[in-house]
Design a protein around this motif. Structure first.
Motif, PDB file in Angstrom:
ATOM      1  N   LEU A 117       0.829  -1.203   0.000  1.00 20.03           N
ATOM      2  CA  LEU A 117       0.000   0.000   0.000  1.00 20.03           C
ATOM      3  C   LEU A 117       0.866   1.256   0.000  1.00 20.03           C
ATOM      4  N   THR A 118       0.328   2.336  -0.559  1.00 22.70           N
ATOM      5  CA  THR A 118       1.021   3.620  -0.547  1.00 22.70           C
ATOM      6  C   THR A 118       0.906   4.259   0.838  1.00 22.70           C
ATOM      7  N   VAL A 119       1.608   5.370   1.010  1.00 23.07           N
ATOM      8  CA  VAL A 119       1.512   6.120   2.273  1.00 23.07           C
ATOM      9  C   VAL A 119       0.059   6.440   2.585  1.00 23.07           C
ATOM     10  N   GLN A 120      -0.640   7.025   1.622  1.00 23.49           N
ATOM     11  CA  GLN A 120      -2.026   7.423   1.857  1.00 23.49           C
ATOM     12  C   GLN A 120      -2.903   6.214   2.170  1.00 23.49           C
ATOM     13  N   GLN A 121      -2.705   5.127   1.459  1.00 21.06           N
ATOM     14  CA  GLN A 121      -3.515   3.923   1.690  1.00 21.06           C
ATOM     15  C   GLN A 121      -3.237   3.327   3.071  1.00 21.06           C
ATOM     16  N   ASN A 122      -1.993   3.354   3.503  1.00 17.70           N
ATOM     17  CA  ASN A 122      -1.660   2.881   4.844  1.00 17.70           C
ATOM     18  C   ASN A 122      -2.321   3.744   5.910  1.00 17.70           C
ATOM     19  N   VAL A 123      -2.341   5.047   5.683  1.00 14.82           N
ATOM     20  CA  VAL A 123      -2.909   5.966   6.672  1.00 14.82           C
ATOM     21  C   VAL A 123      -4.410   5.769   6.825  1.00 14.82           C
ATOM     22  N   VAL A 124      -5.107   5.553   5.708  1.00 12.13           N
ATOM     23  CA  VAL A 124      -6.572   5.433   5.791  1.00 12.13           C
ATOM     24  C   VAL A 124      -7.036   4.008   6.094  1.00 12.13           C
ATOM     25  N   LEU A 125      -6.113   3.049   6.120  1.00 10.71           N
ATOM     26  CA  LEU A 125      -6.507   1.652   6.321  1.00 10.71           C
ATOM     27  C   LEU A 125      -7.334   1.430   7.595  1.00 10.71           C
ATOM     28  N   PRO A 126      -6.940   1.966   8.757  1.00 10.42           N
ATOM     29  CA  PRO A 126      -7.759   1.746   9.965  1.00 10.42           C
ATOM     30  C   PRO A 126      -9.181   2.273   9.814  1.00 10.42           C
ATOM     31  N   LEU A 127      -9.339   3.395   9.115  1.00  8.01           N
ATOM     32  CA  LEU A 127     -10.673   3.941   8.890  1.00  8.01           C
ATOM     33  C   LEU A 127     -11.501   3.012   8.007  1.00  8.01           C
ATOM     34  N   GLN A 128     -10.872   2.490   6.961  1.00  7.51           N
ATOM     35  CA  GLN A 128     -11.583   1.585   6.060  1.00  7.51           C
ATOM     36  C   GLN A 128     -11.980   0.293   6.764  1.00  7.51           C
ATOM     37  N   ALA A 145     -12.688   0.034   9.788  1.00  6.25           N
ATOM     38  CA  ALA A 145     -13.777   0.373  10.711  1.00  6.25           C
ATOM     39  C   ALA A 145     -15.064   0.719   9.976  1.00  6.25           C
ATOM     40  N   GLY A 146     -15.012   0.681   8.631  1.00  9.67           N
ATOM     41  CA  GLY A 146     -16.197   1.012   7.852  1.00  9.67           C
ATOM     42  C   GLY A 146     -16.516   2.498   7.857  1.00  9.67           C
ATOM     43  N   ARG A 147     -15.495   3.314   8.132  1.00  6.96           N
ATOM     44  CA  ARG A 147     -15.692   4.758   8.170  1.00  6.96           C
ATOM     45  C   ARG A 147     -15.081   5.379   6.909  1.00  6.96           C
ATOM     46  N   LYS A 148     -15.816   6.278   6.294  1.00  7.92           N
ATOM     47  CA  LYS A 148     -15.331   6.917   5.078  1.00  7.92           C
ATOM     48  C   LYS A 148     -14.277   7.961   5.453  1.00  7.92           C
ATOM     49  N   PRO A 149     -13.055   7.811   4.931  1.00 12.45           N
ATOM     50  CA  PRO A 149     -12.004   8.778   5.260  1.00 12.45           C
ATOM     51  C   PRO A 149     -12.371  10.179   4.775  1.00 12.45           C
ATOM     52  N   LYS A 150     -12.155  11.175   5.619  1.00 12.51           N
ATOM     53  CA  LYS A 150     -12.340  12.563   5.204  1.00 12.51           C
ATOM     54  C   LYS A 150     -11.058  13.011   4.519  1.00 12.51           C
ATOM     55  N   LYS A 151     -11.158  13.172   3.202  1.00  9.75           N
ATOM     56  CA  LYS A 151      -9.968  13.390   2.385  1.00  9.75           C
ATOM     57  C   LYS A 151      -9.132  14.562   2.883  1.00  9.75           C
ATOM     58  N   ASN A 152      -9.800  15.665   3.211  1.00  8.59           N
ATOM     59  CA  ASN A 152      -9.058  16.852   3.643  1.00  8.59           C
ATOM     60  C   ASN A 152      -8.276  16.580   4.916  1.00  8.59           C
ATOM     61  N   TYR A 153      -8.903  15.845   5.873  1.00  6.28           N
ATOM     62  CA  TYR A 153      -8.220  15.572   7.136  1.00  6.28           C
ATOM     63  C   TYR A 153      -7.049  14.618   6.923  1.00  6.28           C
ATOM     64  N   VAL A 154      -7.259  13.608   6.079  1.00  2.62           N
ATOM     65  CA  VAL A 154      -6.175  12.659   5.788  1.00  2.62           C
ATOM     66  C   VAL A 154      -4.985  13.395   5.175  1.00  2.62           C
ATOM     67  N   GLN A 155      -5.259  14.277   4.225  1.00  2.00           N
ATOM     68  CA  GLN A 155      -4.186  15.046   3.597  1.00  2.00           C
ATOM     69  C   GLN A 155      -3.501  15.962   4.612  1.00  2.00           C
ATOM     70  N   GLU A 156      -4.296  16.508   5.529  1.00  2.00           N
ATOM     71  CA  GLU A 156      -3.740  17.388   6.567  1.00  2.00           C
ATOM     72  C   GLU A 156      -2.776  16.617   7.471  1.00  2.00           C
ATOM     73  N   VAL A 157      -3.183  15.393   7.848  1.00  2.00           N
ATOM     74  CA  VAL A 157      -2.342  14.578   8.730  1.00  2.00           C
ATOM     75  C   VAL A 157      -1.052  14.187   8.019  1.00  2.00           C
ATOM     76  N   ILE A 158      -1.172  13.783   6.754  1.00  2.00           N
ATOM     77  CA  ILE A 158       0.019  13.400   5.988  1.00  2.00           C
ATOM     78  C   ILE A 158       0.946  14.596   5.814  1.00  2.00           C
ATOM     79  N   GLN A 159       0.372  15.771   5.590  1.00  2.00           N
ATOM     80  CA  GLN A 159       1.191  16.980   5.465  1.00  2.00           C
ATOM     81  C   GLN A 159       1.852  17.314   6.794  1.00  2.00           C
ATOM     82  N   ARG A 160       1.108  17.107   7.897  1.00  2.00           N
ATOM     83  CA  ARG A 160       1.630  17.426   9.221  1.00  2.00           C
ATOM     84  C   ARG A 160       2.877  16.600   9.546  1.00  2.00           C
TER      85      ARG A 160
END
Length: 262
Positions: A108-119, A121-136
């Protein structure tokens, strides 16, 4: 900081927690009646000599292991009152984990690894927040890279982003800088510190490194399964000195038969 906590202000509370391991006729109290609280928006390091109960405390506080007696609360929820399925859901939704081993999915890519726990859990990742965390965590330009294309420090940054992506109540970090060089470790610790001070995250970190502990707001020292002392606004030198005192005291004590992993 009151180690006994004051109820609602504590993200995590341990009350008179004992963890006893028994093998044959031998038993040892890995935790011997620990009462301790971790407030919201604080960074606590847990330290002590080998066998002092650091990892056992983390496992009990995170609901990975059940105490022999006593209680553990996460934002007022008694973990002892939950069945295994409920515990699994609680850990997935409200607790983040960062380990020395990065535990990333290599395909998996960085982004896919980051959103994996959300997926999961059946929760739709909030794209803006995911990008914010990766940028942080400083990986905005590497979000489509796989772990094999990243340095060890960058992989640990992905693990931190993954832990923060679910907006957990608390993040437990077990020797998160143990596999990193000094410069990279400092960058990772500054990231953890920033998550506490800017985002109000609660972080509990087990470490053996006085320099790593100096990034925390507070250090709790364990010895023989009990809280020996604690230190506010620690420095690396003061932490190292306290560890030396504890280690000398443990070495001078009579040997105790140990069973189980603490």
């Amino acid at each position: 900081m009151d180690v006994h906590g004051n109820g609602a202000a504590e993200t995590v509370q341990l009350k008179a927690v004992q963890k006893i391991y028994t093998r044959g006729d031998n038993s040892v109290a890995a935790l011997a009646g620990v009462t301790l609280g971790f407030r919201k928006g604080t960074f606590t390091a847990v330290m002590g000599p080998s066998g002092s109960g650091k990892s056992t405390l983390l496992h009990c506080a995170a609901g990975l292991d059940a105490p022999t007696s006593g209680s553990v609360f996460l934002e007022g929820t008694d973990l002892g009152g939950l069945n295994e399925k409920q515990l699994t859901l609680l850990r997935r939704d409200r607790i983040g984990f960062i380990f020395q081993a990065f535990n990333l999915m290599p395909a998996l890519t960085v982004q896919q690894n980051v959103v994996l726990p959300l997926q999961l859990a059946g929760r739709k990742p909030k794209k803006n927040y995911v990008q914010e965390v990766i940028q942080r965590v400083g990986l905005a330009e590497r979000s489509h890279h796989r772990p094999s294309e990243l340095s060890g420090g960058q992989q640990q940054r992905v693990a931190i982003a993954r832990a923060l992506a679910t907006r957990p109540s608390v993040v437990f970090a077990d020797e998160p800088t143990g596999a990193l060089d000094t410069k990279t470790a400092r960058e990772v610790l500054l990231l953890l510190q920033e998550s506490v001070h800017l985002s109000g995250q609660t972080i509990v970190m087990v470490t053996h490194d006085p320099v790593a502990a100096s990034y925390a707001d507070r250090v709790v020292f364990l010895a023989d399964g009990r809280i020996a002392t604690e230190m506010q606004q620690p420095t690396a030198a003061a932490v190292a000195e306290q560890l030396t005192h504890l280690s000398d005291a443990v070495a001078a004590a009579p040997p105790v038969a140990m069973t189980g992993s603490v």
